[in-house]
Design a protein around this motif. Structure first.
Motif, short mmCIF file in Angstrom:
data_model
loop_
_atom_site.label_atom_id
_atom_site.label_comp_id
_atom_site.label_asym_id
_atom_site.label_seq_id
_atom_site.Cartn_x
_atom_site.Cartn_y
_atom_site.Cartn_z
N GLU A 199 0.85 -1.20 0.00
CA GLU A 199 0.00 0.00 0.00
C GLU A 199 0.88 1.24 0.00
O GLU A 199 1.99 1.20 0.52
N THR A 200 0.38 2.33 -0.54
CA THR A 200 1.04 3.62 -0.43
C THR A 200 0.37 4.37 0.70
O THR A 200 -0.85 4.54 0.71
N ARG A 201 1.17 4.82 1.66
CA ARG A 201 0.64 5.54 2.82
C ARG A 201 1.52 6.76 3.07
O ARG A 201 2.52 6.97 2.40
N HIS A 202 1.16 7.54 4.05
CA HIS A 202 1.95 8.68 4.49
C HIS A 202 2.48 8.40 5.89
O HIS A 202 1.74 7.90 6.75
N SER A 203 3.75 8.70 6.09
CA SER A 203 4.37 8.40 7.38
C SER A 203 3.64 9.10 8.52
O SER A 203 3.53 8.53 9.61
N GLY A 204 3.14 10.30 8.29
CA GLY A 204 2.43 11.02 9.35
C GLY A 204 1.25 10.24 9.91
O GLY A 204 1.07 10.15 11.12
N GLU A 205 0.46 9.65 9.03
CA GLU A 205 -0.69 8.88 9.51
C GLU A 205 -0.29 7.53 10.08
O GLU A 205 -0.95 7.01 10.96
N LEU A 206 0.83 6.97 9.63
CA LEU A 206 1.27 5.68 10.16
C LEU A 206 1.64 5.75 11.63
O LEU A 206 1.45 4.79 12.37
N PHE A 207 2.20 6.88 12.06
CA PHE A 207 2.68 7.01 13.43
C PHE A 207 1.72 7.78 14.34
O PHE A 207 1.95 7.83 15.55
N ALA A 208 0.66 8.33 13.79
CA ALA A 208 -0.27 9.13 14.59
C ALA A 208 -1.04 8.25 15.58
O ALA A 208 -1.53 7.17 15.23
N GLY A 209 -1.10 8.72 16.82
CA GLY A 209 -1.92 8.07 17.82
C GLY A 209 -1.45 6.70 18.28
O GLY A 209 -2.23 5.91 18.80
N ARG A 210 -0.16 6.41 18.12
CA ARG A 210 0.32 5.10 18.54
C ARG A 210 1.75 5.18 19.03
O ARG A 210 2.47 6.14 18.77
N LYS A 211 2.18 4.14 19.74
CA LYS A 211 3.56 3.98 20.17
C LYS A 211 4.20 3.00 19.21
O LYS A 211 3.65 1.91 18.96
N VAL A 212 5.37 3.36 18.69
CA VAL A 212 6.03 2.54 17.67
C VAL A 212 7.54 2.48 17.92
O VAL A 212 8.15 3.51 18.22
N VAL A 213 8.09 1.29 17.78
CA VAL A 213 9.53 1.16 17.63
C VAL A 213 9.77 0.98 16.14
O VAL A 213 9.27 0.04 15.53
N LEU A 214 10.48 1.92 15.56
CA LEU A 214 10.87 1.86 14.16
C LEU A 214 12.35 1.53 14.13
O LEU A 214 13.16 2.23 14.75
N PHE A 215 12.69 0.44 13.44
CA PHE A 215 14.10 0.13 13.27
C PHE A 215 14.41 0.10 11.79
O PHE A 215 13.56 -0.25 10.98
N ALA A 216 15.62 0.51 11.46
CA ALA A 216 16.03 0.58 10.06
C ALA A 216 17.29 -0.23 9.85
O ALA A 216 18.17 -0.31 10.71
N VAL A 217 17.34 -0.82 8.67
CA VAL A 217 18.47 -1.66 8.28
C VAL A 217 19.03 -1.13 6.96
O VAL A 217 18.31 -0.54 6.17
N PRO A 218 20.32 -1.35 6.71
CA PRO A 218 20.90 -0.91 5.45
C PRO A 218 20.32 -1.63 4.22
O PRO A 218 20.27 -1.04 3.15
N GLY A 219 19.89 -2.87 4.39
CA GLY A 219 19.33 -3.55 3.22
C GLY A 219 18.72 -4.90 3.54
O GLY A 219 19.26 -5.67 4.34
N ALA A 220 17.59 -5.17 2.92
CA ALA A 220 16.96 -6.48 3.03
C ALA A 220 17.90 -7.54 2.47
O ALA A 220 18.65 -7.28 1.54
#
Length: 160
Positions: free
Chosen positions: A23-44
């Motif tokens: 899906e195409t979403r916007h980061s603003g709405e993905l994180f709104a109203g919730r607690k999230v741990v976002l982790f990032a990796v250099p590559g799948a």
């Protein structure tokens, strides 16, 4: 300049793999109203990312959920690669995989890594952040070649 604690996440378009669908979403709405741990990796499908980083979050996913914290994984890869990686790694359906194919979100965070010398192009630095209602409460960015502060175990301790 990279994002700092206390700042709101940038609102950019991003591809999300959720429940097996792209899906195409916007980061603003993905994180709104919730607690999230976002982790990032250099590559799948890269060694540390596939052998340690993502598996740690898969193994500890239920512990984050018990604490009311959602988990999202970010990589500068296209949505099809992220979808295949999620399937390969048995990612729980509720863990969102964010495909930042053009590094738009990563660049907006100021956490990009130039891997062109290694044939990888622009990628994300390895990091983890704790985000509450779109605001960064904690940010743990790894030094090049390291994998400690952004692990699932470290983040579970950090958000205790």
């Amino acid at each position: 300049m990279s994002l700092q604690t206390g700042q709101s996440l940038p609102d950019v378009e991003i591809k999300v793999i959720a429940d097996g669908a792209i899906e195409t979403r916007h980061s603003g709405e993905l994180f709104a109203g919730r607690k999230v741990v976002l982790f990032a990796v250099p590559g799948a499908f890269t060694p540390t990312c596939s052998n340690k980083h993502l598996p740690g979050y898969v193994n500890h996913f239920a512990e984050f959920q018990k604490r009311g914290i959602d988990v999202m994984c970010l990589a500068v890869n296209d949505a099809f690669v992220m979808q295949a990686w999620a399937q390969n790694q048995h990612v729980p359906p509720a863990m969102m995989m964010l495909a930042d194919g053009n590094a738009s979100f990563t660049s907006a965070l100021g956490l990009e890594l130039d891997g062109t010398a290694y044939g990888m192009g622009i990628r994300s630095r390895r990091f983890a952040m704790y985000v509450v209602n779109g605001v960064v409460e904690q940010l743990h960015v790894e030094a090049p070649g390291e994998f400690r502060a952004s692990s699932a175990e470290s983040m579970l301790d950090a958000v205790a």
